[in-house]
Design an enzyme around this catalytic site. Structure first.
Site, mmCIF file in Angstrom:
data_model
loop_
_atom_site.group_PDB
_atom_site.id
_atom_site.type_symbol
_atom_site.label_atom_id
_atom_site.label_comp_id
_atom_site.label_asym_id
_atom_site.label_seq_id
_atom_site.Cartn_x
_atom_site.Cartn_y
_atom_site.Cartn_z
ATOM 1 N N CYS A 75 8.472 52.938 -9.511
ATOM 2 C CA CYS A 75 9.573 52.466 -8.860
ATOM 3 C C CYS A 75 10.029 51.939 -9.979
ATOM 4 O O CYS A 75 9.474 50.942 -10.888
ATOM 5 C CB CYS A 75 9.319 51.650 -7.519
ATOM 6 S SG CYS A 75 10.721 50.274 -7.188
ATOM 7 N N LYS A 122 10.763 3.552 3.351
ATOM 8 C CA LYS A 122 10.687 5.010 3.464
ATOM 9 C C LYS A 122 11.443 5.564 2.218
ATOM 10 O O LYS A 122 12.490 4.962 1.705
ATOM 11 C CB LYS A 122 11.284 5.603 4.545
ATOM 12 C CG LYS A 122 10.585 5.218 6.047
ATOM 13 C CD LYS A 122 9.387 6.151 6.307
ATOM 14 C CE LYS A 122 9.301 6.945 7.214
ATOM 15 N NZ LYS A 122 9.447 7.751 8.186
ATOM 16 N N TYR A 138 -7.374 2.112 5.744
ATOM 17 C CA TYR A 138 -6.509 1.096 5.544
ATOM 18 C C TYR A 138 -6.638 -0.096 6.406
ATOM 19 O O TYR A 138 -5.817 -1.094 6.334
ATOM 20 C CB TYR A 138 -5.027 1.643 5.276
ATOM 21 C CG TYR A 138 -4.481 2.389 6.500
ATOM 22 C CD1 TYR A 138 -4.500 1.761 7.576
ATOM 23 C CD2 TYR A 138 -4.176 3.632 6.327
ATOM 24 C CE1 TYR A 138 -3.680 2.388 8.639
ATOM 25 C CE2 TYR A 138 -3.492 4.476 7.346
ATOM 26 C CZ TYR A 138 -3.377 3.898 8.594
ATOM 27 O OH TYR A 138 -2.957 4.626 9.735
ATOM 28 N N ASP A 178 1.063 10.364 3.504
ATOM 29 C CA ASP A 178 1.676 11.315 4.429
ATOM 30 C C ASP A 178 0.616 12.147 4.916
ATOM 31 O O ASP A 178 0.716 13.346 4.871
ATOM 32 C CB ASP A 178 2.847 12.266 3.820
ATOM 33 C CG ASP A 178 3.677 12.824 4.986
ATOM 34 O OD1 ASP A 178 3.647 12.084 6.053
ATOM 35 O OD2 ASP A 178 4.584 13.269 4.438
ATOM 36 N N CYS A 198 6.165 48.725 -1.684
ATOM 37 C CA CYS A 198 6.868 50.135 -2.135
ATOM 38 C C CYS A 198 5.818 50.800 -2.467
ATOM 39 O O CYS A 198 5.022 50.531 -3.304
ATOM 40 C CB CYS A 198 8.016 49.547 -3.307
ATOM 41 S SG CYS A 198 8.432 51.254 -4.044
ATOM 42 N N GLU A 222 0.783 -1.093 0.041
ATOM 43 C CA GLU A 222 -0.105 0.058 0.022
ATOM 44 C C GLU A 222 0.697 1.244 -0.082
ATOM 45 O O GLU A 222 1.872 1.177 0.406
ATOM 46 C CB GLU A 222 -0.999 -0.034 1.208
ATOM 47 C CG GLU A 222 -1.671 -1.232 1.302
ATOM 48 C CD GLU A 222 -2.624 -1.210 2.671
ATOM 49 O OE1 GLU A 222 -2.478 -0.284 3.419
ATOM 50 O OE2 GLU A 222 -3.146 -2.382 3.023
ATOM 51 N N CYS A 277 12.381 51.134 0.216
ATOM 52 C CA CYS A 277 12.389 50.342 -0.852
ATOM 53 C C CYS A 277 13.760 50.074 -1.311
ATOM 54 O O CYS A 277 14.357 51.181 -1.575
ATOM 55 C CB CYS A 277 11.505 50.848 -2.203
ATOM 56 S SG CYS A 277 11.920 49.773 -3.587
ATOM 57 N N LYS A 302 2.282 4.581 1.452
ATOM 58 C CA LYS A 302 2.022 5.226 2.725
ATOM 59 C C LYS A 302 1.990 6.822 2.598
ATOM 60 O O LYS A 302 2.600 7.599 2.339
ATOM 61 C CB LYS A 302 3.407 4.946 3.248
ATOM 62 C CG LYS A 302 3.689 5.459 5.034
ATOM 63 C CD LYS A 302 4.850 5.132 5.574
ATOM 64 C CE LYS A 302 4.956 5.243 7.011
ATOM 65 N NZ LYS A 302 4.789 6.608 7.227
ATOM 66 N N CYS A 317 14.041 51.999 -5.188
ATOM 67 C CA CYS A 317 14.152 53.187 -5.404
ATOM 68 C C CYS A 317 14.222 54.132 -4.229
ATOM 69 O O CYS A 317 14.264 55.321 -4.221
ATOM 70 C CB CYS A 317 12.784 53.635 -6.238
ATOM 71 S SG CYS A 317 11.436 53.245 -5.292
HETATM 72 S S1 IVH Z 1 -0.539 0.533 8.742
HETATM 73 C C1 IVH Z 1 0.533 -1.472 12.553
HETATM 74 N N1 IVH Z 1 -1.165 1.468 6.237
HETATM 75 O O1 IVH Z 1 2.158 5.244 8.597
HETATM 76 C C2 IVH Z 1 0.476 -0.793 11.138
HETATM 77 N N2 IVH Z 1 -0.247 2.747 7.919
HETATM 78 O O2 IVH Z 1 4.216 4.396 11.330
HETATM 79 C C3 IVH Z 1 -0.375 0.666 11.457
HETATM 80 N N3 IVH Z 1 0.311 5.231 7.035
HETATM 81 O O3 IVH Z 1 1.130 6.060 11.865
HETATM 82 C C4 IVH Z 1 -0.217 1.506 9.886
HETATM 83 N N4 IVH Z 1 -0.357 4.809 5.107
HETATM 84 O O4 IVH Z 1 -0.362 6.787 9.908
HETATM 85 C C5 IVH Z 1 -0.685 1.708 7.519
HETATM 86 N N5 IVH Z 1 -1.640 2.326 4.049
HETATM 87 C C6 IVH Z 1 -1.046 2.340 5.193
HETATM 88 C C7 IVH Z 1 -0.664 3.603 5.613
HETATM 89 C C8 IVH Z 1 -0.226 3.973 7.128
HETATM 90 C C9 IVH Z 1 0.083 5.934 5.996
HETATM 91 C C10 IVH Z 1 0.850 6.013 8.547
HETATM 92 C C11 IVH Z 1 0.064 5.629 9.590
HETATM 93 C C12 IVH Z 1 0.941 5.287 10.604
HETATM 94 C C13 IVH Z 1 2.379 5.287 10.029
HETATM 95 C C14 IVH Z 1 3.127 3.900 10.207
#
Ligand code: IVH
Length: 670
Positions: free
Chosen positions: A434, A317, A231, A119, A429, A115, A411, A117, A414
């Site tokens: 100017c 990451k 998720y 943000d 300004c 999946e 400014c 991740k 000028c």
């Molecule tokens: S699963 C125990 N799936 O990533 C597993 N987390 O440190 C729990 N996050 O705080 C997380 N996308 O906020 C999972 N598809 C995804 C995610 C996801 C973002 C974030 C989540 C968590 C951090 C993992």
């Protein structure tokens, strides 16, 4: 060398203090001062240290819990089972090591779900008898903050589930977990609005989302336009696999991310991670990695968790797109409307493959409220399409030699007085003539999106305005060969070509003239709308604010800015001079619907030389076309700029015409 004894104890204490501070800034203040990567490195060092020397472990060590203490503004939200965090993998070897560990412990064949991740920030939602009753943040993993009214404002969180859905046996309970986030496009709009309103801007979408769900007034949360991806099912009907859980969530009406895949093996997992690390900019939301999960839920249970992290999942990451560097100086440029724009002069630093030497500091208020000082080590981000931005100082690096920045009272170009109304973010300004402002106005007027006068670039605009030959844009049409001959490096041929180009620009049409005038808030999109609705410059000049606001997308801000422009006698007489010079300021009124690009779908990717994505999109939409986020067989054109990624590749695969900015502009002219 190992760290031992008193030295190890001191280091552990140091790390704990720094991690606690970082957690506090991240979770409570929404104002992180270090990168995620730096945080991870510190935490890892502390875990390693405590593992090697268990006597150093203290009950209050940040390794013993998942996040920071929840703030006291909200009622506590106790989690039915801890909201765990994830172990990180920073490269392919660490992904392979994860796979080996899992397969060894499982002793059966294992399949994974990959999946994205997202943000944002993790939340939990409780549904009883199919109705959303409670929602909260992760907090420290055991107790978060109860923010139900705020979560109810998020359109992608269902308030009620379909009656046909099976819930938990007996108690009719469903607990869903997922990520609240802010789309990049909504983030840009939010920051642009805040900047206009003189409010502090957010460093990134995550901070804006996190601050958004933790508003005391849910109306303010609603204004942020937050989104949600589900998720996980933490409690609910019996399910066998994670992939089944995701399907269940989708059927229940939750937004589930579209890019979930189940590769055959770890090589496929690695390929997925690589692909999305390269393609992250093609999404309209920020992702910072990939979450790899064991699909079989019984196996997940069997694998269990160690301290704060489950053994059945790992977060790959991406390389960070934040970096630290030194802020050497703050310079001021004067904009077209006289704004004094502070820019950061940075020690060059690599961020996500690009060398960054300067970054925006927005305005004086931003610098002051973030306590950014010249000489500071600062955190710089470059997220997606967003221009580099200084996030804030790294306070632990302060030496005491840093200098506070002060907006100049005069400014820098000028020397005229600077006006800074308390309600406005920008200082300006006050001198409309100017040279810096005149230069910017002339340059803008002659630019490609406006009157497109070839040969009148930055250098000549600077020479003409600096020498006083050109005082305003109408003066461009009064230029003659004799005057131009007095400018250095202007030969006969260049002069005659330039005069031809100036003459040719007279018939570009009303929308281009309007764009070129540089009226505040009137860019190409708004200009095209006004030109289409009013037909002549006189009709626009005469229109009341109310009449202007009847046009699509034009609010009080644009309306009053247009009025202000035409109310000034100097501007009216300048327009008269343009008219006398033969500049066409009327055009056909647009019929609503249809348009030259009616029915055509465009995909924008990469950075174009002069147009932002929003601008390019607006130009397409103003002509009846549509902009889509992904390339498919239905796409008619892909407009690609620098650093275009997977979308460009896909367009080529499918044989879809690819345009650069020039080609795109030609198409618009057709
Ligand atoms: S699963 C125990 N799936 O990533 C597993 N987390 O440190 C729990 N996050 O705080 C997380 N996308 O906020 C999972 N598809 C995804 C995610 C996801 C973002 C974030 C989540 C968590 C951090 C993992």
């Amino acid at each position: 060398m190992t760290v031992r004894g008193a030295q190890g104890k001191k280091r552990a204490e140091e790390l704990r203090a720094q991690i606690d501070d970082a957690n506090h800034r991240y979770y409570i203040l929404d104002d992180p001062a270090i990168t995620d990567a730096e945080f991870d490195a510190m935490l890892r060092e502390l875990i390693d240290l405590e593992t090697a020397h268990p006597e150093l472990r203290t009950p209050d060590s940040p390794t013993q819990r998942v996040g920071a203490t929840p703030s006291e503004r909200f009622a506590p939200f106790e989690h039915s089972q801890p909201m765990l965090s994830l172990a990180n993998a920073f490269d392919e070897d660490e992904l392979r090591a994860f796979d080996e560990r899992v397969r060894k412990l499982a002793a059966v064949p294992v399949s994974y779900v990959c999946e994205l991740k997202i943000d944002g920030l993790a939340i939990a939602l409780d549904y009883r008898d199919g109705v959303l009753v409670r929602g909260g943040t992760r907090g420290d993993g055991r107790v978060g903050e109860e923010i139900t009214p705020n979560l109810r404002t998020i359109p992608t969180i269902p308030l009620r589930l379909p009656v046909t859905l099976s819930l938990s046996k007996g108690r009719n309970l469903l607990e869903v977990r997922g990520e609240v986030y802010l789309r990049k496009s909504d983030f840009e709009k939010l920051n642009a609005r805040r900047e206009r309103e003189g409010l502090p801007v957010f460093a990134n979408p995550r901070n804006a989302a996190s601050g958004g769900v933790r508003q005391l007034d849910p109306k303010l949360t609603a204004q942020r336009r937050l989104s949600f991806f589900a998720y996980a099912v933490a409690q609910g009907p019996p399910l066998k696999t994670q992939s089944e859980a995701l399907e269940y969530l989708r059927a229940a009406g939750f937004a589930v991310n579209d890019h979930i895949e189940m590769p055959d093996d770890i090589a496929g997992v690695i390929a997925y991670c690589r692909r999305w690390e390269a393609a992250r900019d093609t999404l309209d939301y920020e992702i910072d990695g990939v979450v790899v999960k064991v699909d079989d839920l019984a196996l997940q249970e069997k694998l269990g968790a160690v301290s704060r992290e489950p053994r059945w999942a790992v977060a790959y990451k991406f390389k960070p797109r934040e970096a630290r560097t030194k802020l050497r100086d703050i310079t001021i440029t004067v904009g077209r409307t006289g704004t004094l724009n502070p820019n950061a002069v940075l020690d060059p630093v690599q961020i996500g493959g690009v060398t960054v030497k300067s970054a925006t500091l927005h305005n004086a208020e931003y610098i002051a409220s973030n306590d950014i000082r010249i000489g500071d080590t600062v955190l710089v981000t470059r997220a997606g399409d967003v221009i580099p931005r200084v996030v804030g100082p790294v306070l632990s690096e302060r030496t005491g030699k840093e200098r506070r920045f002060k907006m100049p009272g005069a400014c820098p170009v000028c020397g005229s007085a600077v006006d800074h109304p308390p309600a406005e973010a920008m200082a300006r300004c006050t001198n409309a003539s100017c040279p810096a402002q005149v230069f910017e106005r002339v340059r803008h007027f002659a630019s490609r999106g406006a009157m497109d006068i070839e040969g009148l670039g930055d250098v000549l605009a600077d020479q003409l305005t600096g020498s006083g030959i050109v005082h305003d844009i109408a003066d461009i049409y009064a230029l003659d060969a004799e005057q131009l001959a007095s400018v250095p490096r202007m030969g006969e041929k260049t002069i005659s070509k330039l005069l031809e180009a100036i003459d040719g620009s007279k018939s570009r049409g009303l929308a281009r003239v309007l764009t070129g005038l540089g009226i505040r808030f009137v860019g190409e999109q708004t200009a095209a709308i006004l030109a289409g609705d009013f037909g002549t410059i006189d009709a626009i000049a005469k229109a009341s604010e109310d009449e202007l606001q009847r046009s699509e997308g034009i609010g009080t801000e644009v309306g009053s800015s247009v009025r202000l422009f035409f109310d000034q006698a100097a501007n009216r007489s300048m327009i008269e001079r343009l008219r006398r010079a033969g500049v066409v300021m009327a055009g056909a009124r647009r019929e609503r619907g249809g348009g030259p690009l009616g029915g055509k779908t465009f995909v924008l990717t990469g950075t174009l030389p002069t147009l932002s994505r929003d601008e390019a999109g607006a130009l397409i939409e103003a002509r009846g076309g549509k902009v889509s986020g992904s390339v498919s067989r239905k796409t008619d054109y892909v407009v690609a700029g620098d650093e275009a990624g997977s979308k460009l590749a896909k367009a080529r695969d499918l044989g879809i015409p690819v345009l650069d900015e020039e080609g795109f502009r030609r198409l618009l002219e057709e």
